[in-house]
Design an enzyme around this catalytic site. Structure first.
Site, short mmCIF file in Angstrom:
data_model
loop_
_atom_site.label_atom_id
_atom_site.label_comp_id
_atom_site.label_asym_id
_atom_site.label_seq_id
_atom_site.Cartn_x
_atom_site.Cartn_y
_atom_site.Cartn_z
CB CYS A 116 70.73 83.80 132.01
SG CYS A 116 69.03 84.79 131.72
CB CYS A 147 65.79 90.32 128.33
SG CYS A 147 66.13 91.94 128.02
CB CYS A 187 68.43 85.20 128.21
SG CYS A 187 68.43 85.30 129.81
#
Length: 137
Positions: free
Chosen positions: A89, A11, A85
């Site tokens: 990510c 996250c 995210c």
């Protein structure tokens, strides 16, 4: 996938959702799953409301430290679970990805974090079933 799969929870701040998910998976899977947790922009400490909510169910995540993932972890991970995210990510071809849309507990009190905690538990139990790992509790 190996006999002992590796799951990485990601996250943004690595302070709430990913830490709670890692706490659930460590508790429910024991040493049968390697559990990692990281973020794209880690903060200094785990969210106190997340710590309190997890403590209510007997899981202590107070000793965890938010951190950024490493390329080595990414290359050795079987399942990456992203939690808000977005484009931050990382993506590794050939790795299984799950995107769990969950409310961010940042700035929320324990009363508002409990439902997030409970939804994470439900999803972690589903992940264990997908991995064919029987929960310990």
């Amino acid at each position: 996938m190996t006999d002992r799969p590796t799951v990485l929870f990601l996250c943004v701040h690595n302070a709430g959702r990913s830490q709670m998910a890692a706490g659930w998976l460590r508790t429910l899977a024991g040493d049968r799953v390697q559990v990692l947790s990281a973020g794209s922009a880690p903060v200094d400490e785990v969210n106190p409301a997340a710590v309190a909510a997890m403590r209510e169910v007997g899981i202590d995540i107070a000793d965890q430290q938010p951190r950024r993932w490493t390329d080595e972890e990414l290359s050795s991970t079987d399942v990456v679970v992203t939690m808000g995210c977005g484009d931050e990510c990382p993506y590794v071809p050939g790795t299984r990805y799950l995107d769990w849309e969950l409310t961010d507990p940042a700035g929320k009190g324990v009363d508002d974090v409990r439902p997030i905690r409970d939804e994470i538990e439900r999803r972690v139990r589903g992940l264990l079933a997908d991995l064919a790992v029987e929960p310990t509790a």
